[in-house]
Scaffold this motif. Structure first.
Motif, short mmCIF file in Angstrom:
data_model
loop_
_atom_site.label_atom_id
_atom_site.label_comp_id
_atom_site.label_asym_id
_atom_site.label_seq_id
_atom_site.Cartn_x
_atom_site.Cartn_y
_atom_site.Cartn_z
N ASN A 86 40.45 70.93 -42.77
CA ASN A 86 39.71 72.00 -42.12
C ASN A 86 39.57 73.20 -43.05
OD1 ASN A 86 42.04 73.75 -41.79
ND2 ASN A 86 42.68 72.44 -40.11
N ALA A 87 38.95 74.24 -42.53
CA ALA A 87 38.66 75.43 -43.34
C ALA A 87 39.92 76.07 -43.91
CB ALA A 87 37.87 76.44 -42.51
N LEU A 88 40.98 76.17 -43.13
CA LEU A 88 42.21 76.77 -43.63
C LEU A 88 42.86 75.92 -44.72
CD1 LEU A 88 43.81 78.14 -40.35
CD2 LEU A 88 42.92 79.47 -42.25
N GLN A 89 42.84 74.61 -44.53
CA GLN A 89 43.46 73.73 -45.50
C GLN A 89 42.64 73.66 -46.80
OE1 GLN A 89 43.50 70.43 -42.86
NE2 GLN A 89 45.44 71.00 -41.93
N TYR A 90 41.33 73.64 -46.67
CA TYR A 90 40.47 73.57 -47.85
C TYR A 90 40.33 74.91 -48.57
CZ TYR A 90 38.71 68.80 -47.96
OH TYR A 90 38.58 67.44 -48.13
N ALA A 91 40.83 75.98 -47.98
CA ALA A 91 40.73 77.30 -48.63
C ALA A 91 41.43 77.33 -49.97
CB ALA A 91 41.32 78.37 -47.71
N TRP A 92 42.35 76.39 -50.21
CA TRP A 92 43.13 76.38 -51.44
C TRP A 92 42.64 75.34 -52.44
CZ3 TRP A 92 46.00 80.48 -51.83
CH2 TRP A 92 46.34 81.14 -50.65
N ALA A 93 41.55 74.68 -52.17
CA ALA A 93 41.07 73.57 -52.99
C ALA A 93 40.25 74.06 -54.19
CB ALA A 93 40.26 72.60 -52.14
N ALA A 113 50.77 85.80 -48.14
CA ALA A 113 50.88 85.82 -46.67
C ALA A 113 50.15 84.62 -46.07
CB ALA A 113 50.33 87.12 -46.11
N ARG A 114 48.97 84.29 -46.62
CA ARG A 114 48.22 83.14 -46.13
C ARG A 114 48.96 81.84 -46.41
NH1 ARG A 114 41.86 83.40 -47.13
NH2 ARG A 114 42.17 81.34 -46.22
N LEU A 115 49.56 81.74 -47.59
CA LEU A 115 50.33 80.53 -47.90
C LEU A 115 51.54 80.41 -46.98
CD1 LEU A 115 50.27 80.42 -51.79
CD2 LEU A 115 49.43 78.66 -50.24
N ASP A 116 52.23 81.51 -46.74
CA ASP A 116 53.38 81.49 -45.83
C ASP A 116 52.97 81.00 -44.45
OD1 ASP A 116 55.14 82.35 -47.78
OD2 ASP A 116 55.18 84.43 -47.09
N ALA A 117 51.84 81.49 -43.94
CA ALA A 117 51.36 81.06 -42.62
C ALA A 117 50.98 79.59 -42.64
CB ALA A 117 50.17 81.92 -42.20
N LEU A 118 50.34 79.14 -43.71
CA LEU A 118 49.92 77.74 -43.81
C LEU A 118 51.11 76.79 -43.79
CD1 LEU A 118 47.37 75.90 -44.31
CD2 LEU A 118 47.99 76.02 -46.73
N PHE A 119 52.20 77.20 -44.42
CA PHE A 119 53.36 76.32 -44.53
C PHE A 119 54.42 76.54 -43.45
CE2 PHE A 119 51.49 75.69 -48.69
CZ PHE A 119 51.58 74.31 -48.78
N MET A 120 54.03 77.16 -42.36
CA MET A 120 54.96 77.30 -41.22
C MET A 120 55.28 75.93 -40.62
SD MET A 120 55.86 80.44 -40.92
CE MET A 120 56.57 80.47 -39.29
N PRO A 129 46.17 74.67 -37.92
CA PRO A 129 46.12 75.77 -38.89
C PRO A 129 47.24 75.70 -39.93
CG PRO A 129 47.07 76.57 -36.86
CD PRO A 129 46.67 75.12 -36.62
N PHE A 130 47.82 74.52 -40.10
CA PHE A 130 48.96 74.37 -41.00
C PHE A 130 48.68 73.36 -42.10
CE2 PHE A 130 50.59 75.43 -36.74
CZ PHE A 130 51.06 76.70 -37.02
N ALA A 131 49.59 73.28 -43.04
CA ALA A 131 49.45 72.37 -44.18
C ALA A 131 49.39 70.92 -43.72
CB ALA A 131 50.61 72.57 -45.14
N TRP A 132 48.57 70.16 -44.42
CA TRP A 132 48.46 68.73 -44.16
C TRP A 132 48.29 68.02 -45.49
CZ3 TRP A 132 43.92 65.27 -43.51
CH2 TRP A 132 44.29 64.02 -42.99
N SER A 133 49.11 67.03 -45.74
CA SER A 133 49.08 66.32 -47.01
C SER A 133 48.36 64.98 -46.92
CB SER A 133 50.51 66.09 -47.51
OG SER A 133 51.14 67.33 -47.71
N GLY A 134 47.52 64.81 -45.93
CA GLY A 134 46.82 63.55 -45.74
C GLY A 134 45.55 63.41 -46.54
N ASN A 135 45.17 64.42 -47.29
CA ASN A 135 43.98 64.36 -48.11
C ASN A 135 44.20 65.19 -49.37
OD1 ASN A 135 41.33 63.73 -48.88
ND2 ASN A 135 40.44 65.38 -47.70
N GLU A 136 43.45 64.88 -50.42
CA GLU A 136 43.71 65.55 -51.69
C GLU A 136 43.49 67.05 -51.64
OE1 GLU A 136 39.58 63.70 -51.89
OE2 GLU A 136 41.54 62.91 -51.49
N SER A 137 42.79 67.55 -50.65
CA SER A 137 42.60 69.01 -50.58
C SER A 137 43.93 69.75 -50.45
CB SER A 137 41.70 69.37 -49.41
OG SER A 137 42.32 69.02 -48.18
N GLY A 138 44.93 69.11 -49.88
CA GLY A 138 46.22 69.76 -49.70
C GLY A 138 47.29 69.37 -50.70
#
Length: 142
Positions: A86-93, A113-120, A129-138
Motif C-alpha cells: 500500500n501507499a505507506l509501505q511503498y513510501a520507502w521504495a 518518526a514515519r519509520l517508527d510508526a511503520l515498524f510498530m 499501516p505497518f511494515a509487511w515483508s511479503g513483497n520487495e517494496s518492503g
C-alpha cells in the motif's frame, strides 16, 4: 494514470514506476562505469521519476490521473495503484535516493518518526499501516 490506451493496461502503476526507477538507477550506474555518459544521464533522469508521484501534502508516493492530478483523498493503506502493498509501505521504495526521499518527507526527524510508526507491527499484511515483508517494496525498508 487513468488512461489505459494502447496495447496494455497498467497494473500497479505506482509500484511499476518505483521498480523501474530503481532499475533505471542501476542502468545509469552501469552506463557510467562503462563510460557511456549519454545513457548514464538519461537513465539517472529516469531514476528520479519517483519524484513525479510524490505528493507533498501527505508525503506519500501516489498514483496520478492522466490529467496529472493525484487521486482525490487517497487512503494511506489503499492497495489501489500498488502491487502487494500500500501507499505507506511503498513510501520507502526509493533505495537509490534515500537522501532525496528523506528530504521530500520533511527531513530526518520526520522520516524517523514515519519509520517508527511503520515498524510498530511487523509483517502485518499488505493492507495495514505497518511494515509487511511479503513483497520487495518492503525488503529494504529496515
Amino acid at each position: 494514470t487513468d488512461d489505459f490506451t494502447g496495447c496494455c493496461t497498467a497494473y500497479g502503476p505506482v509500484s511499476t514506476t518505483l521498480e523501474y526507477a530503481t532499475a533505471d538507477y542501476s542502468i545509469s550506474r552501469l552506463a557510467g562505469t562503462l563510460g557511456d555518459t549519454t545513457d548514464a544521464s538519461t537513465f539517472a533522469q529516469r531514476a528520479a521519476n519517483w519524484q513525479n508521484l510524490f505528493a507533498p501534502d501527505d508525503g506519500l508516493i501516489q498514483q496520478k490521473l492522466a490529467n496529472g492530478q493525484f487521486l482525490a483523498g487517497p487512503n494511506p493503506t489503499t492497495e489501489y495503484g500498488y502491487v502487494e502493498g500500500n501507499a505507506l509501505q511503498y513510501a520507502w521504495a526509493v533505495p537509490h535516493d534515500l537522501a532525496g526521499l528523506v528530504a521530500a518527507m520533511g527531513g530526518r526527524t520526520a522520516a524517523v518518526a514515519r519509520l517508527d510508526a511503520l515498524f510498530m507491527q511487523l509483517n502485518a499484511g499488505p493492507n495495514t499501516p505497518f511494515a509487511w515483508s511479503g513483497n520487495e517494496s518492503g525488503f529494504a525498508t529496515p
